[in-house]
Design a protein around this motif. Structure first.
Motif, PDB file in Angstrom:
ATOM      1  N   ALA A 107      19.429 -39.915 -22.487  1.00  0.00           N
ATOM      2  CA  ALA A 107      18.702 -41.115 -22.064  1.00  0.00           C
ATOM      3  C   ALA A 107      17.482 -40.803 -21.209  1.00  0.00           C
ATOM      4  O   ALA A 107      17.458 -39.836 -20.444  1.00  0.00           O
ATOM      5  N   LYS A 108      16.501 -41.673 -21.347  1.00  0.00           N
ATOM      6  CA  LYS A 108      15.362 -41.691 -20.449  1.00  0.00           C
ATOM      7  C   LYS A 108      15.834 -42.199 -19.085  1.00  0.00           C
ATOM      8  O   LYS A 108      16.777 -43.005 -19.031  1.00  0.00           O
ATOM      9  N   LEU A 109      15.182 -41.775 -18.008  1.00  0.00           N
ATOM     10  CA  LEU A 109      15.548 -42.281 -16.678  1.00  0.00           C
ATOM     11  C   LEU A 109      14.314 -42.807 -15.958  1.00  0.00           C
ATOM     12  O   LEU A 109      13.289 -42.107 -15.892  1.00  0.00           O
ATOM     13  N   TYR A 110      14.419 -44.007 -15.429  1.00  0.00           N
ATOM     14  CA  TYR A 110      13.414 -44.501 -14.482  1.00  0.00           C
ATOM     15  C   TYR A 110      14.019 -44.366 -13.095  1.00  0.00           C
ATOM     16  O   TYR A 110      15.116 -44.880 -12.836  1.00  0.00           O
ATOM     17  N   PHE A 111      13.307 -43.671 -12.214  1.00  0.00           N
ATOM     18  CA  PHE A 111      13.788 -43.473 -10.843  1.00  0.00           C
ATOM     19  C   PHE A 111      12.806 -44.177  -9.906  1.00  0.00           C
ATOM     20  O   PHE A 111      11.637 -43.789  -9.810  1.00  0.00           O
ATOM     21  N   GLN A 112      13.285 -45.215  -9.224  1.00  0.00           N
ATOM     22  CA  GLN A 112      12.377 -46.012  -8.382  1.00  0.00           C
ATOM     23  C   GLN A 112      12.401 -45.557  -6.920  1.00  0.00           C
ATOM     24  O   GLN A 112      13.465 -45.413  -6.327  1.00  0.00           O
ATOM     25  N   MET A 113      11.227 -45.323  -6.372  1.00  0.00           N
ATOM     26  CA  MET A 113      11.075 -44.995  -4.948  1.00  0.00           C
ATOM     27  C   MET A 113      10.543 -46.245  -4.255  1.00  0.00           C
ATOM     28  O   MET A 113       9.377 -46.628  -4.471  1.00  0.00           O
ATOM     29  N   THR A 114      11.394 -46.831  -3.420  1.00  0.00           N
ATOM     30  CA  THR A 114      11.030 -48.133  -2.856  1.00  0.00           C
ATOM     31  C   THR A 114      10.398 -47.987  -1.475  1.00  0.00           C
ATOM     32  O   THR A 114      10.959 -48.406  -0.461  1.00  0.00           O
ATOM     33  N   ASP A 115       9.214 -47.389  -1.451  1.00  0.00           N
ATOM     34  CA  ASP A 115       8.512 -47.232  -0.162  1.00  0.00           C
ATOM     35  C   ASP A 115       8.155 -48.601   0.421  1.00  0.00           C
ATOM     36  O   ASP A 115       8.144 -48.783   1.648  1.00  0.00           O
ATOM     37  N   ASP A 116       7.952 -49.592  -0.454  1.00  0.00           N
ATOM     38  CA  ASP A 116       7.682 -50.959   0.016  1.00  0.00           C
ATOM     39  C   ASP A 116       8.887 -51.555   0.734  1.00  0.00           C
ATOM     40  O   ASP A 116       8.788 -52.090   1.832  1.00  0.00           O
ATOM     41  N   GLU A 117      10.077 -51.401   0.121  1.00  0.00           N
ATOM     42  CA  GLU A 117      11.301 -51.956   0.720  1.00  0.00           C
ATOM     43  C   GLU A 117      11.525 -51.400   2.125  1.00  0.00           C
ATOM     44  O   GLU A 117      11.805 -52.133   3.072  1.00  0.00           O
ATOM     45  N   LYS A 118      11.375 -50.078   2.251  1.00  0.00           N
ATOM     46  CA  LYS A 118      11.670 -49.452   3.540  1.00  0.00           C
ATOM     47  C   LYS A 118      10.611 -49.794   4.584  1.00  0.00           C
ATOM     48  O   LYS A 118      10.918 -49.940   5.760  1.00  0.00           O
ATOM     49  N   PHE A 119       9.376 -49.930   4.130  1.00  0.00           N
ATOM     50  CA  PHE A 119       8.321 -50.378   5.049  1.00  0.00           C
ATOM     51  C   PHE A 119       8.640 -51.798   5.560  1.00  0.00           C
ATOM     52  O   PHE A 119       8.553 -52.086   6.758  1.00  0.00           O
ATOM     53  N   LEU A 120       9.065 -52.657   4.663  1.00  0.00           N
ATOM     54  CA  LEU A 120       9.338 -54.046   5.050  1.00  0.00           C
ATOM     55  C   LEU A 120      10.576 -54.158   5.935  1.00  0.00           C
ATOM     56  O   LEU A 120      10.647 -54.990   6.825  1.00  0.00           O
ATOM     57  N   PHE A 121      11.559 -53.283   5.665  1.00  0.00           N
ATOM     58  CA  PHE A 121      12.833 -53.419   6.375  1.00  0.00           C
ATOM     59  C   PHE A 121      12.805 -52.809   7.774  1.00  0.00           C
ATOM     60  O   PHE A 121      13.337 -53.373   8.717  1.00  0.00           O
ATOM     61  N   HIS A 122      12.196 -51.637   7.910  1.00  0.00           N
ATOM     62  CA  HIS A 122      12.239 -50.929   9.200  1.00  0.00           C
ATOM     63  C   HIS A 122      11.000 -51.258  10.016  1.00  0.00           C
ATOM     64  O   HIS A 122       9.894 -50.833   9.674  1.00  0.00           O
ATOM     65  N   ARG A 123      11.238 -51.969  11.091  1.00  0.00           N
ATOM     66  CA  ARG A 123      10.140 -52.391  11.959  1.00  0.00           C
ATOM     67  C   ARG A 123       9.200 -51.230  12.319  1.00  0.00           C
ATOM     68  O   ARG A 123       7.987 -51.397  12.359  1.00  0.00           O
ATOM     69  N   ASN A 159       2.562 -47.603  -8.154  1.00  0.00           N
ATOM     70  CA  ASN A 159       2.682 -47.993  -9.573  1.00  0.00           C
ATOM     71  C   ASN A 159       2.837 -49.497  -9.755  1.00  0.00           C
ATOM     72  O   ASN A 159       3.396 -49.950 -10.761  1.00  0.00           O
ATOM     73  N   ILE A 160       2.351 -50.256  -8.789  1.00  0.00           N
ATOM     74  CA  ILE A 160       2.598 -51.697  -8.808  1.00  0.00           C
ATOM     75  C   ILE A 160       2.026 -52.369 -10.060  1.00  0.00           C
ATOM     76  O   ILE A 160       2.544 -53.392 -10.516  1.00  0.00           O
ATOM     77  N   SER A 161       1.000 -51.766 -10.659  1.00  0.00           N
ATOM     78  CA  SER A 161       0.400 -52.417 -11.844  1.00  0.00           C
ATOM     79  C   SER A 161       1.403 -52.460 -13.009  1.00  0.00           C
ATOM     80  O   SER A 161       1.333 -53.334 -13.849  1.00  0.00           O
ATOM     81  N   TYR A 162       2.337 -51.508 -13.046  1.00  0.00           N
ATOM     82  CA  TYR A 162       3.380 -51.561 -14.081  1.00  0.00           C
ATOM     83  C   TYR A 162       4.424 -52.628 -13.760  1.00  0.00           C
ATOM     84  O   TYR A 162       5.130 -53.101 -14.638  1.00  0.00           O
ATOM     85  N   LEU A 163       4.574 -52.895 -12.458  1.00  0.00           N
ATOM     86  CA  LEU A 163       5.729 -53.687 -12.023  1.00  0.00           C
ATOM     87  C   LEU A 163       5.419 -55.170 -11.832  1.00  0.00           C
ATOM     88  O   LEU A 163       6.293 -56.017 -12.008  1.00  0.00           O
ATOM     89  N   TYR A 164       4.187 -55.466 -11.476  1.00  0.00           N
ATOM     90  CA  TYR A 164       3.930 -56.790 -10.899  1.00  0.00           C
ATOM     91  C   TYR A 164       4.162 -57.948 -11.866  1.00  0.00           C
ATOM     92  O   TYR A 164       4.767 -58.955 -11.512  1.00  0.00           O
ATOM     93  N   LYS A 165       3.727 -57.772 -13.121  1.00  0.00           N
ATOM     94  CA  LYS A 165       3.868 -58.899 -14.058  1.00  0.00           C
ATOM     95  C   LYS A 165       5.342 -59.229 -14.291  1.00  0.00           C
ATOM     96  O   LYS A 165       5.725 -60.402 -14.351  1.00  0.00           O
ATOM     97  N   ILE A 166       6.154 -58.195 -14.414  1.00  0.00           N
ATOM     98  CA  ILE A 166       7.591 -58.449 -14.644  1.00  0.00           C
ATOM     99  C   ILE A 166       8.207 -59.041 -13.364  1.00  0.00           C
ATOM    100  O   ILE A 166       9.018 -59.965 -13.418  1.00  0.00           O
ATOM    101  N   ILE A 199      11.098 -56.916  -7.179  1.00  0.00           N
ATOM    102  CA  ILE A 199      10.522 -55.591  -7.497  1.00  0.00           C
ATOM    103  C   ILE A 199      11.633 -54.606  -7.895  1.00  0.00           C
ATOM    104  O   ILE A 199      11.475 -53.818  -8.821  1.00  0.00           O
ATOM    105  N   GLN A 200      12.754 -54.685  -7.190  1.00  0.00           N
ATOM    106  CA  GLN A 200      13.850 -53.756  -7.534  1.00  0.00           C
ATOM    107  C   GLN A 200      14.459 -54.100  -8.899  1.00  0.00           C
ATOM    108  O   GLN A 200      15.074 -53.250  -9.545  1.00  0.00           O
ATOM    109  N   ALA A 201      14.305 -55.342  -9.333  1.00  0.00           N
ATOM    110  CA  ALA A 201      14.835 -55.723 -10.656  1.00  0.00           C
ATOM    111  C   ALA A 201      14.026 -55.083 -11.788  1.00  0.00           C
ATOM    112  O   ALA A 201      14.562 -54.776 -12.856  1.00  0.00           O
ATOM    113  N   VAL A 202      12.738 -54.869 -11.555  1.00  0.00           N
ATOM    114  CA  VAL A 202      11.815 -54.546 -12.650  1.00  0.00           C
ATOM    115  C   VAL A 202      12.174 -53.310 -13.491  1.00  0.00           C
ATOM    116  O   VAL A 202      12.167 -53.379 -14.721  1.00  0.00           O
TER     117      VAL A 202
END
Ligand code: TYM
Length: 373
Positions: A107-123, A159-166, A199-202
């Motif tokens: 199988a192909k694997l998409y591995f997501q690095m959520t630098d946005d999530e951690k920026f938003l979560f950790h003050r 890579n938000i341009s791949y993610l944003y529309k979805i 974003i994590q759903a995409v």
């Protein structure tokens, strides 16, 4: 005595973990013998250690994924990491298994690095810091041995341009009241975090979007991530994609008694980049099921079921079934002392991390191949 309340969310795991109860509360399914036997037969080998020792224990539609694979459908894997610090052994657990699944299911694997999530979560974390950890953590990911031709690391902020529309399609189909119920968001939660689950759903849908083919996504991770997949599964059909399936591991324990391995308690945590001296010191101070004195240990024996050292050997570092059984027996009979078990584990971890260090070094030259462009 007041028992600490059990909490399992993507951002907090505390209290005593009862995995049978968690299956009920989350509404997931146990991994049955029938399912794991099917995986074994597809793999053409033995049960994977993490299946044999029940580190992977629950799922949503994993059985369907195996059926679809047998029918010749295309399976895509998806997993990820929130880069808020160095990677620890617990994070590495689902990646070891994902690598195995990549080989078994081709199988192909998409591995997501959520630098946005951690920026938003950790003050206190800046985007620059989450980006730094993204690159650092990606080396650990690559060192897990994924196929460079079949693996793409998605960095959310890059890579938000791949993610944003979805993400927009996902977000339009989820109300704030659902988000409050699923994630416990409050009026005081910042609005970035409220949008973030879209974003994590995409990546669960990305292959379908990019290729136009009907494919089926499987997500290996610890059970704390399940709330994301509940909402992802809910919206999938509405926006024209297949529902992702998931397979869940238990939390790899911390070294100081109850609780998961967590970066918030560094002394209880083995990082993938720990030096040999750190490993020695941490394991020597680990919580065991031993008796207070050698005499009592010899007379009464130890309790492997509450011993973190035994659990580390059981889940990861002693793959031989005969050897782990022997060790358990010897411990219960008081034939071995905690110091001996600790030394045995130290040697195993130092060897494992030594090999990882070399793979991590080699990963530097592969980084470019793995990162989504
Ligand atoms: P993160 O960075 O908190 O965790 C990375 C992965 O490790 C699992 N995990 C553990 N597994 C075993 N023992 C532990 N002690 C332990 N602690 C964490 C997590 O379940 C996860 O699989 N939001 C996510 C990033 C993400 C993701 C995904 C994860 C984005 N897309 C898809 C899994 C699948 C996060 O912050 O993970």
């Amino acid at each position: 005595m007041n028992e600490e309340e059990t909490v399992v969310t993507p951002w907090e795991v505390k209290g005593k973990l009862d995995y049978v109860k968690l299956i009920e509360e989350f509404g997931t399914k146990p991994l049955t013998k029938e399912i794991i036997d099917k995986l074994k037969s597809i793999s053409g080998g033995q049960h994977h250690l993490m299946i044999r020792r029940k580190l992977f224990f629950s799922h949503r539609d994993f059985d369907l994924i195996l059926n679809l694979y047998e029918e010749g459908e295309k399976i895509v894997l998806y997993t990820g990491r929130g880069p808020s610090g160095p990677v620890h052994l617990g994070h590495y657990v689902p990646w070891i298994f994902t690598k195995y699944l990549q080989d078994v299911l081709h199988a192909k694997l998409y591995f997501q690095m959520t630098d946005d999530e951690k920026f938003l979560f950790h003050r206190n974390l800046t985007l620059k810091e989450t980006k730094k950890y993204t690159i650092d953590n990606a080396l650990d990911v690559i060192a897990a041995g994924f196929d460079p031709k079949k693996t793409k690391i998605i960095v959310d902020s890059e890579n938000i341009s791949y993610l944003y529309k979805i993400a927009l399609k996902v977000a339009k189909n989820i109300t704030f009241s659902t988000m409050k119920a699923v994630f416990g968001f409050k009026a005081s939660t910042n609005i970035g975090l409220i949008f973030y689950p879209a974003i994590q759903a995409v990546p669960a849908f990305l292959e379908m979007e990019l290729t136009g083919e009907r494919t089926y996504t499987l997500i290996p991770c610890a059970i704390d991530q399940d709330p994301y997949w509940r909402i992802t599964r809910d919206v999938a059909a509405k926006i024209g994609y297949t529902k992702p399936a998931s397979i869940y591991n238990k939390f790899f324990p911390g070294l100081l008694a109850e609780g998961k391995m967590s970066s918030s308690i560094p002394e209880s945590t083995i990082y993938m980049t720990d030096r040999d001296e750190d490993v020695k010191m941490k394991i020597m101070n680990a919580f065991t099921g031993g008796q207070p004195t050698i005499r009592e240990q010899r007379e009464k024996g130890g309790n492997p079921e509450i011993c973190t050292v035994f659990q580390y050997l059981y889940f990861l570092f002693e793959p031989r079934d005969d050897k782990i059984r022997e060790r358990e027996k010897a411990c219960r009979k008081g034939e071995i002392l905690c110091g001996e078990c600790k030394q045995y584990l130290i040697d195993k971890i130092i060897k494992f991390l030594g090999e990882h260090r070399k793979k991590r070094k080699r990963a530097e030259s592969l980084l470019d191949k793995f990162l989504m462009k």
